[in-house]
Design a protein around this motif. Structure first.
Motif, PDB file in Angstrom:
ATOM      1  N   CYS A  91       0.890  -1.101  -0.025  1.00  0.00           N
ATOM      2  CA  CYS A  91       0.081  -0.090  -0.024  1.00  0.00           C
ATOM      3  C   CYS A  91       0.875   1.233   0.043  1.00  0.00           C
ATOM      4  CB  CYS A  91      -1.124   0.147   1.135  1.00  0.00           C
ATOM      5  SG  CYS A  91      -0.174  -0.134   2.728  1.00  0.00           S
ATOM      6  N   GLU A  92       0.540   2.407  -0.681  1.00  0.00           N
ATOM      7  CA  GLU A  92       1.188   3.532  -0.741  1.00  0.00           C
ATOM      8  C   GLU A  92       0.804   4.228   0.586  1.00  0.00           C
ATOM      9  OE1 GLU A  92       1.496   7.528  -3.291  1.00  0.00           O
ATOM     10  OE2 GLU A  92       0.651   5.748  -4.296  1.00  0.00           O
ATOM     11  N   ASP A  93      -0.243   4.329   1.146  1.00  0.00           N
ATOM     12  CA  ASP A  93      -0.499   4.967   2.324  1.00  0.00           C
ATOM     13  C   ASP A  93      -0.830   4.014   3.102  1.00  0.00           C
ATOM     14  OD1 ASP A  93      -0.658   7.611   1.066  1.00  0.00           O
ATOM     15  OD2 ASP A  93      -2.886   7.283   0.241  1.00  0.00           O
ATOM     16  N   PHE A  94      -0.282   4.180   4.241  1.00  0.00           N
ATOM     17  CA  PHE A  94      -0.437   3.418   5.654  1.00  0.00           C
ATOM     18  C   PHE A  94      -1.901   3.483   5.896  1.00  0.00           C
ATOM     19  CE2 PHE A  94       0.759   1.913   9.917  1.00  0.00           C
ATOM     20  CZ  PHE A  94       1.210   0.597   9.679  1.00  0.00           C
ATOM     21  N   PRO A  95      -2.518   2.183   6.210  1.00  0.00           N
ATOM     22  CA  PRO A  95      -3.913   2.128   6.421  1.00  0.00           C
ATOM     23  C   PRO A  95      -4.459   2.611   7.781  1.00  0.00           C
ATOM     24  CG  PRO A  95      -3.031  -0.041   6.775  1.00  0.00           C
ATOM     25  CD  PRO A  95      -1.754   0.848   6.275  1.00  0.00           C
ATOM     26  N   PHE A  96      -3.542   3.097   8.682  1.00  0.00           N
ATOM     27  CA  PHE A  96      -4.220   3.772   9.889  1.00  0.00           C
ATOM     28  C   PHE A  96      -3.094   4.685  10.463  1.00  0.00           C
ATOM     29  CE2 PHE A  96      -2.078  -0.414  11.124  1.00  0.00           C
ATOM     30  CZ  PHE A  96      -1.374  -0.073  12.243  1.00  0.00           C
ATOM     31  N   PRO A  97      -3.707   5.689  11.432  1.00  0.00           N
ATOM     32  CA  PRO A  97      -2.811   6.424  11.878  1.00  0.00           C
ATOM     33  C   PRO A  97      -1.782   6.211  12.966  1.00  0.00           C
ATOM     34  CG  PRO A  97      -4.918   7.185  12.355  1.00  0.00           C
ATOM     35  CD  PRO A  97      -5.041   5.962  11.372  1.00  0.00           C
ATOM     36  N   ILE A  98      -0.905   6.838  13.423  1.00  0.00           N
ATOM     37  CA  ILE A  98       0.017   6.400  14.421  1.00  0.00           C
ATOM     38  C   ILE A  98       0.173   7.799  15.253  1.00  0.00           C
ATOM     39  CG2 ILE A  98       1.918   5.651  15.540  1.00  0.00           C
ATOM     40  CD1 ILE A  98       2.473   4.148  12.990  1.00  0.00           C
ATOM     41  N   ILE A  99      -0.316   7.920  16.560  1.00  0.00           N
ATOM     42  CA  ILE A  99      -0.238   9.133  17.369  1.00  0.00           C
ATOM     43  C   ILE A  99       1.260   9.351  17.884  1.00  0.00           C
ATOM     44  CG2 ILE A  99      -0.970  10.238  19.528  1.00  0.00           C
ATOM     45  CD1 ILE A  99      -3.568   8.498  19.178  1.00  0.00           C
ATOM     46  N   ALA A 100       1.696  10.627  17.577  1.00  0.00           N
ATOM     47  CA  ALA A 100       3.218  10.904  18.412  1.00  0.00           C
ATOM     48  C   ALA A 100       2.707  11.252  19.907  1.00  0.00           C
ATOM     49  CB  ALA A 100       3.552  12.255  17.678  1.00  0.00           C
ATOM     50  N   ASP A 101       3.507  10.790  20.945  1.00  0.00           N
ATOM     51  CA  ASP A 101       3.181  11.174  22.328  1.00  0.00           C
ATOM     52  C   ASP A 101       4.541  11.474  23.037  1.00  0.00           C
ATOM     53  OD1 ASP A 101       1.986  11.822  24.665  1.00  0.00           O
ATOM     54  OD2 ASP A 101       1.953   9.729  25.274  1.00  0.00           O
ATOM     55  N   GLU A 102       5.232  12.310  22.284  1.00  0.00           N
ATOM     56  CA  GLU A 102       6.874  12.343  22.745  1.00  0.00           C
ATOM     57  C   GLU A 102       6.985  12.819  24.355  1.00  0.00           C
ATOM     58  OE1 GLU A 102       9.804  14.367  19.657  1.00  0.00           O
ATOM     59  OE2 GLU A 102       7.646  15.093  19.123  1.00  0.00           O
ATOM     60  N   GLY A 103       6.073  13.560  24.586  1.00  0.00           N
ATOM     61  CA  GLY A 103       6.028  13.841  25.851  1.00  0.00           C
ATOM     62  C   GLY A 103       5.666  13.002  26.914  1.00  0.00           C
ATOM     63  N   ARG A 104       5.008  11.867  26.606  1.00  0.00           N
ATOM     64  CA  ARG A 104       4.377  10.688  27.468  1.00  0.00           C
ATOM     65  C   ARG A 104       3.130  11.376  28.088  1.00  0.00           C
ATOM     66  NH1 ARG A 104       9.514   9.488  26.917  1.00  0.00           N
ATOM     67  NH2 ARG A 104       9.982   7.041  26.846  1.00  0.00           N
ATOM     68  N   THR A 105       2.383  12.480  27.498  1.00  0.00           N
ATOM     69  CA  THR A 105       1.444  12.965  27.951  1.00  0.00           C
ATOM     70  C   THR A 105       0.178  12.134  28.281  1.00  0.00           C
ATOM     71  OG1 THR A 105       2.012  15.135  27.357  1.00  0.00           O
ATOM     72  CG2 THR A 105      -0.117  15.031  28.096  1.00  0.00           C
ATOM     73  N   LEU A 106      -0.072  11.352  26.895  1.00  0.00           N
ATOM     74  CA  LEU A 106      -1.238  10.372  26.773  1.00  0.00           C
ATOM     75  C   LEU A 106      -0.835   9.242  27.616  1.00  0.00           C
ATOM     76  CD1 LEU A 106      -2.120  10.855  23.246  1.00  0.00           C
ATOM     77  CD2 LEU A 106      -3.937  11.566  25.505  1.00  0.00           C
ATOM     78  N   ALA A 107       0.500   8.892  27.432  1.00  0.00           N
ATOM     79  CA  ALA A 107       0.659   7.694  28.390  1.00  0.00           C
ATOM     80  C   ALA A 107       0.489   7.711  29.787  1.00  0.00           C
ATOM     81  CB  ALA A 107       2.154   7.248  27.951  1.00  0.00           C
ATOM     82  N   VAL A 108       0.713   8.872  30.416  1.00  0.00           N
ATOM     83  CA  VAL A 108       0.552   9.060  31.918  1.00  0.00           C
ATOM     84  C   VAL A 108      -0.914   9.149  32.090  1.00  0.00           C
ATOM     85  CG1 VAL A 108       1.053  10.759  33.651  1.00  0.00           C
ATOM     86  CG2 VAL A 108       2.673  10.153  32.168  1.00  0.00           C
ATOM     87  N   GLN A 109      -1.715  10.054  31.268  1.00  0.00           N
ATOM     88  CA  GLN A 109      -3.010  10.244  31.127  1.00  0.00           C
ATOM     89  C   GLN A 109      -3.907   8.808  31.264  1.00  0.00           C
ATOM     90  OE1 GLN A 109      -4.805  12.811  28.503  1.00  0.00           O
ATOM     91  NE2 GLN A 109      -6.732  12.777  29.356  1.00  0.00           N
ATOM     92  N   LEU A 110      -3.601   7.976  30.404  1.00  0.00           N
ATOM     93  CA  LEU A 110      -4.339   6.676  30.404  1.00  0.00           C
ATOM     94  C   LEU A 110      -3.754   5.739  31.143  1.00  0.00           C
ATOM     95  CD1 LEU A 110      -4.977   7.270  26.606  1.00  0.00           C
ATOM     96  CD2 LEU A 110      -6.396   7.707  28.159  1.00  0.00           C
ATOM     97  N   GLY A 111      -2.719   5.989  31.935  1.00  0.00           N
ATOM     98  CA  GLY A 111      -2.229   4.835  32.605  1.00  0.00           C
ATOM     99  C   GLY A 111      -1.432   3.587  31.908  1.00  0.00           C
ATOM    100  N   MET A 112      -0.670   4.200  30.762  1.00  0.00           N
ATOM    101  CA  MET A 112      -0.042   3.203  30.161  1.00  0.00           C
ATOM    102  C   MET A 112       1.396   2.873  30.146  1.00  0.00           C
ATOM    103  SD  MET A 112      -2.025   4.026  26.324  1.00  0.00           S
ATOM    104  CE  MET A 112      -1.453   5.325  25.933  1.00  0.00           C
ATOM    105  N   LEU A 113       1.961   3.354  31.388  1.00  0.00           N
ATOM    106  CA  LEU A 113       3.410   3.268  31.654  1.00  0.00           C
ATOM    107  C   LEU A 113       3.906   2.071  32.193  1.00  0.00           C
ATOM    108  CD1 LEU A 113       4.640   6.978  32.768  1.00  0.00           C
ATOM    109  CD2 LEU A 113       4.631   5.916  30.495  1.00  0.00           C
ATOM    110  N   ASP A 114       5.019   1.350  31.741  1.00  0.00           N
ATOM    111  CA  ASP A 114       5.463   0.056  32.152  1.00  0.00           C
ATOM    112  C   ASP A 114       6.509   0.456  33.003  1.00  0.00           C
ATOM    113  OD1 ASP A 114       6.520  -2.508  32.667  1.00  0.00           O
ATOM    114  OD2 ASP A 114       6.366  -3.109  30.653  1.00  0.00           O
ATOM    115  N   PRO A 115       6.520   0.625  34.524  1.00  0.00           N
ATOM    116  CA  PRO A 115       7.774   0.934  35.225  1.00  0.00           C
ATOM    117  C   PRO A 115       8.862   0.098  35.246  1.00  0.00           C
ATOM    118  CG  PRO A 115       5.882   0.239  36.534  1.00  0.00           C
ATOM    119  CD  PRO A 115       5.463   0.169  35.227  1.00  0.00           C
TER     120      PRO A 115
END
Length: 220
Positions: A91-115
């Protein structure tokens, strides 16, 4: 942290398809958000490649998929070339988007960090989270895998099938159920209502307690 039944945050994010407002991106669809520890890592590459192959099956179920990784959009775009190469995707265009979370803002908000898993700078990596959301934007199912364990996306498809079936029918799906298999009649369905509610028929399994709670019916 989001609990089952909670409305999922309507966050803004930069992605490989441009900026999005999450609820607007979802529209009236079901959605799956799945997170990754980092770009250019082996297990993550296999996972995104697998999901790219499964996009038609998700679309058949009315499900949008979106990934998240703690790197920039620019990094994601370069990584996509590797993902496509690994999975032999043409495929020329990738079939789904990827979110950028460089500051880990969403990772923290959604409880997604692996300590227990750290990056080169000693910061916790994002775990392999899976959030399945209904069209009402509420969390229907969540799974958290450590960074070292890749997900089984066949199981995620199976879970979607179960959620969508049980949303509309008075059944629950038993252990190891697959679409088309027998289901369990919900305990809330009164004995006097079972015959009319399940025209395909049902059977009651005999157990030592004598209680008639194991009621089995073909998938509605």
């Amino acid at each position: 942290m989001v609990n089952l039944g909670d409305e999922f945050p309507n966050f803004k994010a930069d992605t490989t398809i441009g900026p999005i407002q999450f609820h607007e991106w979802m529209g009236d669809s079901w959605a799956i958000l799945f997170s990754h520890p980092a770009d250019f890592t082996p297990v993550c590459t296999t996972e995104l490649s697998r999901v790219a192959s499964l996009v038609p099956q998700f679309e058949e179920r009315g499900v949008k998929v979106i990934a998240l990784s703690c790197d920039s959009v620019e990094s994601h775009q370069k990584w996509i070339d590797d993902i496509k190469s690994y999975g032999k995707h043409t495929c020329e265009d990738f079939p789904f988007p990827i979110i950028a979370d460089e500051g880990r803002t969403l990772a923290v908000q959604l409880g997604m960090l692996d300590p227990s898993e750290k990056d080169k700078d000693g910061l916790p990596l994002t775990c392999r989270a899976v959030f399945i959301l209904g069209p009402d934007k509420r969390l229907r199912l969540s799974m958290l895998y450590p960074a070292t364990t890749g997900r089984n996306f066949d199981e995620i498809l199976r879970a979607v099938d179960s959620l969508q079936l049980t949303d509309n029918k008075k059944v629950a799906t038993p252990a190891d159920w697959k679409s088309g298999g027998d289901c369990m009649v919900l305990p809330t369905v009164k004995e006097s209502e079972v015959a009319s509610a399940f025209p395909k028929g049902f059977s009651v399994l005999t157990v030592p307690s004598g209680k008639k709670y194991l009621r089995v019916t073909p998938q509605p």
